[in-house]
Write a protein that holds these residues in place. Structure first.
Motif, PDB file in Angstrom:
ATOM      1  N   LYS A   5      -4.303  -6.474  21.425  1.00 37.06           N
ATOM      2  CA  LYS A   5      -3.528  -6.100  20.243  1.00 37.06           C
ATOM      3  C   LYS A   5      -2.333  -7.034  20.080  1.00 37.06           C
ATOM      4  CE  LYS A   5      -1.535  -1.918  20.289  1.00 37.06           C
ATOM      5  NZ  LYS A   5      -1.410  -0.460  20.184  1.00 37.06           N
ATOM      6  N   LEU A   6      -2.210  -7.613  18.890  1.00 38.68           N
ATOM      7  CA  LEU A   6      -1.002  -8.374  18.555  1.00 38.68           C
ATOM      8  C   LEU A   6      -0.800  -8.207  17.048  1.00 38.68           C
ATOM      9  CD1 LEU A   6      -0.041 -11.980  19.765  1.00 38.68           C
ATOM     10  CD2 LEU A   6       0.742 -10.993  17.611  1.00 38.68           C
ATOM     11  N   TYR A   7       0.024  -7.227  16.688  1.00 33.71           N
ATOM     12  CA  TYR A   7       0.211  -6.962  15.263  1.00 33.71           C
ATOM     13  C   TYR A   7       0.969  -8.107  14.602  1.00 33.71           C
ATOM     14  CZ  TYR A   7      -1.218  -2.069  15.981  1.00 33.71           C
ATOM     15  OH  TYR A   7      -1.912  -0.928  16.281  1.00 33.71           O
ATOM     16  N   LEU A   8       0.535  -8.480  13.402  1.00 38.39           N
ATOM     17  CA  LEU A   8       1.175  -9.559  12.642  1.00 38.39           C
ATOM     18  C   LEU A   8       2.356  -8.976  11.859  1.00 38.39           C
ATOM     19  CD1 LEU A   8      -2.060 -11.412  11.418  1.00 38.39           C
ATOM     20  CD2 LEU A   8      -0.671 -11.878  13.453  1.00 38.39           C
ATOM     21  N   THR A   9       3.414  -8.663  12.635  1.00 41.43           N
ATOM     22  CA  THR A   9       4.532  -7.890  12.070  1.00 41.43           C
ATOM     23  C   THR A   9       5.350  -8.674  11.043  1.00 41.43           C
ATOM     24  OG1 THR A   9       5.829  -8.551  13.993  1.00 41.43           O
ATOM     25  CG2 THR A   9       4.808  -6.383  14.078  1.00 41.43           C
ATOM     26  N   ASN A  10       5.210 -10.007  11.038  1.00 41.23           N
ATOM     27  CA  ASN A  10       5.940 -10.811  10.043  1.00 41.23           C
ATOM     28  C   ASN A  10       5.114 -11.071   8.783  1.00 41.23           C
ATOM     29  OD1 ASN A  10       8.275 -11.147  11.667  1.00 41.23           O
ATOM     30  ND2 ASN A  10       7.192 -12.705  12.857  1.00 41.23           N
ATOM     31  N   ASN A  11       3.869 -10.591   8.782  1.00 37.53           N
ATOM     32  CA  ASN A  11       3.029 -10.766   7.598  1.00 37.53           C
ATOM     33  C   ASN A  11       3.449  -9.744   6.532  1.00 37.53           C
ATOM     34  OD1 ASN A  11       0.562 -10.354   5.833  1.00 37.53           O
ATOM     35  ND2 ASN A  11      -0.191 -12.013   7.147  1.00 37.53           N
ATOM     36  N   LEU A  12       3.511 -10.177   5.293  1.00 40.56           N
ATOM     37  CA  LEU A  12       3.956  -9.311   4.197  1.00 40.56           C
ATOM     38  C   LEU A  12       3.116  -8.028   4.100  1.00 40.56           C
ATOM     39  CD1 LEU A  12       6.041  -9.231   1.920  1.00 40.56           C
ATOM     40  CD2 LEU A  12       4.392 -10.419   0.451  1.00 40.56           C
ATOM     41  N   CYS A  13       1.833  -8.148   4.473  1.00 43.67           N
ATOM     42  CA  CYS A  13       0.955  -6.971   4.446  1.00 43.67           C
ATOM     43  C   CYS A  13       1.456  -5.912   5.425  1.00 43.67           C
ATOM     44  CB  CYS A  13      -0.470  -7.389   4.803  1.00 43.67           C
ATOM     45  SG  CYS A  13      -1.648  -6.037   4.844  1.00 43.67           S
ATOM     46  N   TYR A  14       1.781  -6.343   6.652  1.00 48.18           N
ATOM     47  CA  TYR A  14       2.302  -5.406   7.660  1.00 48.18           C
ATOM     48  C   TYR A  14       3.640  -4.846   7.212  1.00 48.18           C
ATOM     49  CZ  TYR A  14       3.675  -3.411  12.140  1.00 48.18           C
ATOM     50  OH  TYR A  14       4.076  -2.545  13.126  1.00 48.18           O
ATOM     51  N   MET A  15       4.493  -5.712   6.665  1.00 42.88           N
ATOM     52  CA  MET A  15       5.826  -5.261   6.233  1.00 42.88           C
ATOM     53  C   MET A  15       5.721  -4.267   5.081  1.00 42.88           C
ATOM     54  SD  MET A  15       8.288  -8.571   6.725  1.00 42.88           S
ATOM     55  CE  MET A  15       7.350  -9.848   5.950  1.00 42.88           C
ATOM     56  N   THR A  16       4.712  -4.442   4.220  1.00 48.15           N
ATOM     57  CA  THR A  16       4.488  -3.492   3.124  1.00 48.15           C
ATOM     58  C   THR A  16       4.080  -2.137   3.697  1.00 48.15           C
ATOM     59  OG1 THR A  16       3.834  -5.303   1.687  1.00 48.15           O
ATOM     60  CG2 THR A  16       3.172  -3.090   0.999  1.00 48.15           C
ATOM     61  N   GLY A  17       3.213  -2.185   4.712  1.00 53.30           N
ATOM     62  CA  GLY A  17       2.923  -0.997   5.506  1.00 53.30           C
ATOM     63  C   GLY A  17       2.245   0.154   4.784  1.00 53.30           C
ATOM     64  N   LYS A  18       1.448  -0.157   3.782  1.00 56.62           N
ATOM     65  CA  LYS A  18       0.737   0.912   3.069  1.00 56.62           C
ATOM     66  C   LYS A  18      -0.314   1.557   3.988  1.00 56.62           C
ATOM     67  CE  LYS A  18      -2.436   1.568  -0.728  1.00 56.62           C
ATOM     68  NZ  LYS A  18      -3.413   0.885  -1.598  1.00 56.62           N
ATOM     69  N   LYS A  19      -0.356   2.870   4.001  1.00 53.37           N
ATOM     70  CA  LYS A  19      -1.325   3.575   4.850  1.00 53.37           C
ATOM     71  C   LYS A  19      -2.639   3.790   4.104  1.00 53.37           C
ATOM     72  CE  LYS A  19       1.082   4.317   8.606  1.00 53.37           C
ATOM     73  NZ  LYS A  19       0.613   3.900   9.929  1.00 53.37           N
ATOM     74  N   HIS A  20      -3.722   3.887   4.866  1.00 54.44           N
ATOM     75  CA  HIS A  20      -4.997   4.295   4.275  1.00 54.44           C
ATOM     76  C   HIS A  20      -5.775   5.108   5.303  1.00 54.44           C
ATOM     77  CE1 HIS A  20      -7.698   0.678   5.746  1.00 54.44           C
ATOM     78  NE2 HIS A  20      -7.120   1.301   6.727  1.00 54.44           N
ATOM     79  N   THR A  21      -6.800   5.791   4.836  1.00 56.03           N
ATOM     80  CA  THR A  21      -7.703   6.500   5.736  1.00 56.03           C
ATOM     81  C   THR A  21      -8.981   5.678   5.844  1.00 56.03           C
ATOM     82  OG1 THR A  21      -6.799   8.597   4.986  1.00 56.03           O
ATOM     83  CG2 THR A  21      -8.911   8.679   6.128  1.00 56.03           C
ATOM     84  N   PRO A  22      -9.277   5.152   7.058  1.00 57.39           N
ATOM     85  CA  PRO A  22     -10.461   4.287   7.188  1.00 57.39           C
ATOM     86  C   PRO A  22     -11.756   5.013   6.807  1.00 57.39           C
ATOM     87  CG  PRO A  22      -9.011   3.996   9.065  1.00 57.39           C
ATOM     88  CD  PRO A  22      -8.486   5.184   8.297  1.00 57.39           C
ATOM     89  N   LYS A  23     -12.484   4.400   5.863  1.00 63.89           N
ATOM     90  CA  LYS A  23     -13.741   4.993   5.385  1.00 63.89           C
ATOM     91  C   LYS A  23     -14.891   4.007   5.444  1.00 63.89           C
ATOM     92  CE  LYS A  23     -11.641   8.332   2.278  1.00 63.89           C
ATOM     93  NZ  LYS A  23     -10.685   8.244   1.199  1.00 63.89           N
TER      94      LYS A  23
END
Ligand SMILES: [Zn+2]
Length: 247
Positions: A5-23
């Motif tokens: 695990k290495l989260y891309l915490t500086n990526n705008l996607c991670y910073m946006t942080g929108k949640k979803h339910t995996p389907k």
């Protein structure tokens, strides 16, 4: 599967942080000849190896694009294959673009976990068989974890997503798999067979939740598996890790 695990915490996607339910799960490949994980995942954690150009995707918009999948499969610096989780599974990723059905219906916005397989020159059967196997194990793990059926349209590649109107016009991975006698149908069949190994899904889900709170994660496959001898050996280490995470 070697899952790290290495989260891309500086990526705008991670910073946006929108949640979803995996389907669903969408399989991608990178479209560029570079099998090294360090091209996309960084900074170097000692196993990835250095990225001399510092152009990995742990930056707001890699190459000026809004892109961020949930995981990459490719080579570590020692040449072995690993999977790096780069976003929490329950965070919406940016991997599918938009298809004919429009933004609201694209895979990013409807719960698809998307992972990328790092491409080599596409001709090497050894590299292909290793990353194909790793992808089968990752997809089986995710399908078991989120009760996703390994059938179309829940387990698809990017090209099928485009056909279904939920992803941009890309050819991955069907420009590659058939060169080695595989297809998304064979992939789905292999994933279904692999899922039979997850006999205790309740335990799998519990272990995955613990892995989420422990820095660096824990070995989910071993802790949810049936090797009691291995578990007995490492249970003290696990308890210390959990206690430290709670502080
Ligand atoms: Zn793709």
């Amino acid at each position: 599967m070697k899952l790290r695990k290495l989260y891309l915490t500086n990526n705008l996607c991670y910073m946006t942080g929108k949640k979803h339910t995996p389907k669903g799960v969408m399989v991608h490949s990178t479209g560029a000849n570079n099998p090294r994980l360090s091209r996309y995942v960084g900074p170097d954690d000692g196993m990835l190896g250095p990225n001399p150009y510092n152009n990995h995707w742990n930056q707001p918009t890699p190459g000026g694009r809004k892109v961020c999948p949930h995981a990459f499969i490719g080579k570590l610096k020692d040449g072995s294959i690993a999977t790096y989780q780069t976003l929490p599974w329950d965070m919406a990723g940016w991997h599918s673009g938009s298809g004919s059905l429009g933004l609201a219906r694209n895979a990013n916005n409807t719960g698809y976990i998307g992972f990328e397989i790092c491409e080599d020159g596409l001709a090497d059967p050894v590299y292909f068989s290793l990353v194909y196997r790793e992808a089968v194990e990752l997809a089986a793990y995710l399908c078991a974890l989120y009760d996703i059926r390994p059938v179309r349209p829940y387990l698809i590649d990017h090209s099928e997503g485009h056909f279904l109107g939920i992803a941009s016009n890309h050819a991955d991975v069907m420009h590659w798999f058939p060169r080695h006698g595989k297809s998304m149908d064979s992939f789905r069949a292999d994933v279904e067979a692999e899922m039979a190994k997850f006999t205790d899904r309740e335990l799998l889900k519990a272990v995955a939740r613990i892995s989420d709170i422990v820095p660096g994660g824990i070995d989910v496959l071993m802790w949810s598996g049936s090797n009691k001898e291995w578990k007995a050996k490492y249970v003290d280490t696990l308890l210390l890790k959990i206690a430290n995470a709670l502080e």
